[in-house]
Design a protein around this motif. Structure first.
Motif, PDB file in Angstrom:
ATOM      1  N   ALA A  81      85.494 112.889  30.469  1.00 52.69           N
ATOM      2  CA  ALA A  81      86.643 112.020  30.683  1.00 52.69           C
ATOM      3  C   ALA A  81      87.320 112.481  31.966  1.00 52.69           C
ATOM      4  CB  ALA A  81      87.619 112.106  29.515  1.00 52.69           C
ATOM      5  N   VAL A  82      87.554 111.572  32.895  1.00 50.51           N
ATOM      6  CA  VAL A  82      88.149 111.960  34.169  1.00 50.51           C
ATOM      7  C   VAL A  82      89.525 111.315  34.333  1.00 50.51           C
ATOM      8  CG1 VAL A  82      85.968 112.467  35.321  1.00 50.51           C
ATOM      9  CG2 VAL A  82      86.875 110.158  35.417  1.00 50.51           C
ATOM     10  N   GLY A  83      90.425 112.054  34.972  1.00 49.83           N
ATOM     11  CA  GLY A  83      91.799 111.636  35.192  1.00 49.83           C
ATOM     12  C   GLY A  83      92.558 112.782  35.849  1.00 49.83           C
ATOM     13  N   ARG A  84      93.826 112.671  36.261  1.00 52.96           N
ATOM     14  CA  ARG A  84      94.609 111.516  35.898  1.00 52.96           C
ATOM     15  C   ARG A  84      94.166 110.246  36.608  1.00 52.96           C
ATOM     16  NH1 ARG A  84     101.108 112.613  35.740  1.00 52.96           N
ATOM     17  NH2 ARG A  84     101.121 114.510  34.468  1.00 52.96           N
ATOM     18  N   TYR A  85      93.535 110.401  37.765  1.00 48.58           N
ATOM     19  CA  TYR A  85      93.132 109.202  38.483  1.00 48.58           C
ATOM     20  C   TYR A  85      91.653 109.291  38.806  1.00 48.58           C
ATOM     21  CZ  TYR A  85      93.585 104.936  41.077  1.00 48.58           C
ATOM     22  OH  TYR A  85      93.459 103.623  41.466  1.00 48.58           O
ATOM     23  N   THR A 174     101.004 107.878  27.765  1.00 45.68           N
ATOM     24  CA  THR A 174     102.412 107.596  28.014  1.00 45.68           C
ATOM     25  C   THR A 174     102.951 108.626  28.994  1.00 45.68           C
ATOM     26  OG1 THR A 174     103.102 108.943  26.109  1.00 45.68           O
ATOM     27  CG2 THR A 174     102.788 106.573  25.735  1.00 45.68           C
ATOM     28  N   THR A 175     104.060 108.283  29.652  1.00 46.57           N
ATOM     29  CA  THR A 175     104.613 109.141  30.689  1.00 46.57           C
ATOM     30  C   THR A 175     106.129 109.237  30.574  1.00 46.57           C
ATOM     31  OG1 THR A 175     104.741 109.484  33.102  1.00 46.57           O
ATOM     32  CG2 THR A 175     104.819 107.219  32.330  1.00 46.57           C
ATOM     33  N   THR A 176     106.682 110.322  31.119  1.00 44.54           N
ATOM     34  CA  THR A 176     108.137 110.502  31.132  1.00 44.54           C
ATOM     35  C   THR A 176     108.759 110.037  32.441  1.00 44.54           C
ATOM     36  OG1 THR A 176     107.890 112.766  31.960  1.00 44.54           O
ATOM     37  CG2 THR A 176     108.011 112.461  29.555  1.00 44.54           C
ATOM     38  N   GLN A 177     107.917 109.770  33.471  1.00 44.33           N
ATOM     39  CA  GLN A 177     108.397 109.286  34.764  1.00 44.33           C
ATOM     40  C   GLN A 177     107.395 108.256  35.287  1.00 44.33           C
ATOM     41  OE1 GLN A 177     109.296 112.329  37.714  1.00 44.33           O
ATOM     42  NE2 GLN A 177     109.619 113.861  36.110  1.00 44.33           N
ATOM     43  N   PRO A 178     107.824 107.388  36.199  1.00 44.16           N
ATOM     44  CA  PRO A 178     106.854 106.496  36.830  1.00 44.16           C
ATOM     45  C   PRO A 178     105.710 107.299  37.441  1.00 44.16           C
ATOM     46  CG  PRO A 178     109.073 105.808  37.376  1.00 44.16           C
ATOM     47  CD  PRO A 178     109.205 107.134  36.679  1.00 44.16           C
ATOM     48  N   THR A 179     104.492 106.845  37.213  1.00 44.21           N
ATOM     49  CA  THR A 179     103.323 107.568  37.692  1.00 44.21           C
ATOM     50  C   THR A 179     102.171 106.589  37.851  1.00 44.21           C
ATOM     51  OG1 THR A 179     102.000 109.585  37.337  1.00 44.21           O
ATOM     52  CG2 THR A 179     102.421 108.195  35.406  1.00 44.21           C
ATOM     53  N   VAL A 180     100.989 107.100  38.197  1.00 44.90           N
ATOM     54  CA  VAL A 180      99.776 106.288  38.239  1.00 44.90           C
ATOM     55  C   VAL A 180      98.767 106.909  37.290  1.00 44.90           C
ATOM     56  CG1 VAL A 180     100.138 105.407  40.573  1.00 44.90           C
ATOM     57  CG2 VAL A 180      98.858 107.540  40.241  1.00 44.90           C
ATOM     58  N   VAL A 181      98.007 106.052  36.599  1.00 41.81           N
ATOM     59  CA  VAL A 181      97.028 106.518  35.621  1.00 41.81           C
ATOM     60  C   VAL A 181      95.760 105.679  35.739  1.00 41.81           C
ATOM     61  CG1 VAL A 181      96.528 106.957  33.185  1.00 41.81           C
ATOM     62  CG2 VAL A 181      98.862 107.166  34.023  1.00 41.81           C
ATOM     63  N   ASP A 337      97.761  95.452  47.404  1.00 38.46           N
ATOM     64  CA  ASP A 337      96.979  94.232  47.198  1.00 38.46           C
ATOM     65  C   ASP A 337      95.935  94.392  46.101  1.00 38.46           C
ATOM     66  OD1 ASP A 337      95.898  96.115  49.043  1.00 38.46           O
ATOM     67  OD2 ASP A 337      94.392  94.651  49.690  1.00 38.46           O
ATOM     68  N   PHE A 338      95.757  95.616  45.570  1.00 37.82           N
ATOM     69  CA  PHE A 338      94.815  95.869  44.481  1.00 37.82           C
ATOM     70  C   PHE A 338      95.550  95.803  43.139  1.00 37.82           C
ATOM     71  CE2 PHE A 338      91.509  98.721  46.889  1.00 37.82           C
ATOM     72  CZ  PHE A 338      91.213  97.650  47.714  1.00 37.82           C
ATOM     73  N   PRO A 339      94.817  95.591  42.033  1.00 37.20           N
ATOM     74  CA  PRO A 339      95.466  95.663  40.715  1.00 37.20           C
ATOM     75  C   PRO A 339      96.182  96.998  40.539  1.00 37.20           C
ATOM     76  CG  PRO A 339      93.253  94.753  40.512  1.00 37.20           C
ATOM     77  CD  PRO A 339      93.384  95.221  41.929  1.00 37.20           C
ATOM     78  N   SER A 340      97.404  96.954  40.018  1.00 41.61           N
ATOM     79  CA  SER A 340      98.248  98.143  39.959  1.00 41.61           C
ATOM     80  C   SER A 340      97.766  99.127  38.896  1.00 41.61           C
ATOM     81  CB  SER A 340      99.690  97.743  39.657  1.00 41.61           C
ATOM     82  OG  SER A 340     100.504  98.895  39.511  1.00 41.61           O
ATOM     83  N   ALA A 341      97.881 100.424  39.226  1.00 37.77           N
ATOM     84  CA  ALA A 341      97.597 101.495  38.274  1.00 37.77           C
ATOM     85  C   ALA A 341      98.883 102.200  37.842  1.00 37.77           C
ATOM     86  CB  ALA A 341      96.636 102.505  38.892  1.00 37.77           C
ATOM     87  N   ARG A 342     100.017 101.582  38.079  1.00 42.61           N
ATOM     88  CA  ARG A 342     101.312 102.186  37.774  1.00 42.61           C
ATOM     89  C   ARG A 342     101.557 102.199  36.262  1.00 42.61           C
ATOM     90  NH1 ARG A 342     106.768 101.955  40.791  1.00 42.61           N
ATOM     91  NH2 ARG A 342     108.290 102.406  39.151  1.00 42.61           N
TER      92      ARG A 342
END
Length: 360
Positions: A81-85, A174-181, A337-342
């Motif tokens: 499993a890879v992330g956060r991005y 889930t997140t405690t602050q705005p982030t990207v996932v 312009d890409f689909p958001s990951a926010r």
């Protein structure tokens, strides 16, 4: 509990010990006709996946290792499993609400698969298991604020579930602050079975996408989507992976084969829809991939170079496996312009992909 119910429970054993003595567990989920998946708590790795062929004989169809030590020694993302991005972030930098975020570069100048210490290197925790006709395991991971440069404390979960000869992988965060996932499964597949097979160039691939993202020399998207029509990237009808992999196309040259994001029609979807189908004529095994994600990274194993010894004592060489990684588009944090990951507080990131196996 009846004896039958007990037999349906996931089987958990010790796979090895981390350098600090923490145990790495292996969870085995059994389906129908010998179908079985083995998941590790390290990296939420799918360590083995046994699938029947047209004669009913099962074989392991994913690259990986028989013991823990090679997973720790070399970072190859086998089954992880890879992330956060997942995928790449240009320069390892992006801006979010006027905040500059820096992820340590680990792929030239870019950040790849979450940076040098991504989720594939972490020890996940077993949070729940279920038995019965559709056995499952849920793994959890807490990623602190600032982890690898990403803002917000992120709590991630993955549920692996088996039903017959189908494997579902459900991500949530889930997140405690705005982030990207952007989380994904990085399986390396060879439907012929990895014990005796060679490369996957004879596998017949269908990709349900009319466009892909051309990339620069560092694998960062150059611009917007380009039509696959008339190029070696057109898999809208079934084509062998190796049929056009040596054509003199600039994008094939840059990737040393295929390593590109396919833009799935409609972007993110409410429910999984088919994104790909792969057939192996020799064994008759078929894998269909359904996902709710906007993109699918197709990788033809171009950088497997014979230095990794895997299961059954085999060396993994170029094109010995393929990857189909459902995910957000690469470098989305830098591309409005890409689909958001926010992901914002109060929201839940969700990603569901289904791997359905059958035979010809």
């Amino acid at each position: 509990m009846t004896m039958a119910a007990a037999l349906d429970l996931p089987v958990i054993d010790l796979f090895g010990l981390m350098p600090d003595g923490a145990p790495v567990e292996r969870i085995r989920l059994r389906g129908a006709d010998g179908f079985e998946v083995s998941v590790l708590t390290l990296g939420a790795i799918i360590q083995a996946l046994h699938v029947p062929d047209r004669r009913g004989e099962t074989a392991d169809i994913v690259l990986g290792h028989d013991t823990l030590e090679p997973y720790l020694r070399h970072r190859r993302y086998f089954g992880a499993a890879v992330g956060r991005y997942a995928n790449r972030i240009r320069g390892g930098t992006f801006s979010l609400d006027r905040r500059d975020c820096r992820v340590p570069a680990n792929d030239g100048l870019n950040a790849l698969h979450g940076g040098p210490d991504g989720f594939d290197r972490r020890l996940w925790k077993i949070e729940a298991t279920e038995g019965g006709a559709t056995p499952s395991v849920t793994l959890g991971l807490a990623s602190p604020d600032g982890d690898q440069g990403f803002p917000g404390e992120l709590r991630a979960q993955i549920t692996y579930r088996v039903s017959g000869t189908e494997l579902s992988i459900a991500f949530a965060a889930t997140t405690t602050q705005p982030t990207v996932v952007n989380l994904t499964h990085h399986g390396f597949f060879n439907l012929a079975g990895i014990e005796r097979s060679s490369d996957v160039l004879d596998h017949v691939l269908t990709l349900d996408a009319e466009a892909y993202l051309p990339v620069d020399a560092t694998a960062i998207p150059l611009g917007g989507p380009a039509a696959v029509a008339g190029t070696p990237f057109d898999f809208r009808t079934p084509v062998a992976i190796g049929a056009r992999i040596r054509e003199g196309h600039e994008q094939v040259r840059l990737g040393r084969g295929y390593d590109h994001n396919y833009c799935l029609p409609g972007g993110p979807s409410a429910t999984p829809r088919r994104a790909a189908r792969v057939e192996h004529p020799g064994s008759g095994r078929v894998m269909e991939l359904l996902t709710d994600q906007p993109g699918l990274q197709f990788y033809s194993g171009n950088f497997l170079d014979g230095t990794a010894e895997g299961k059954f004592g085999r060396l993994y060489r170029q094109s010995d496996a393929f990857c189909l990684e459902p995910q957000a588009w690469p470098d989305s944090p830098n591309r409005p312009d890409f689909p958001s990951a926010r992901l914002d507080p109060g929201e839940t990131y969700r990603h569901l992909s289904l791997y359905r196996f059958s035979t010809l």
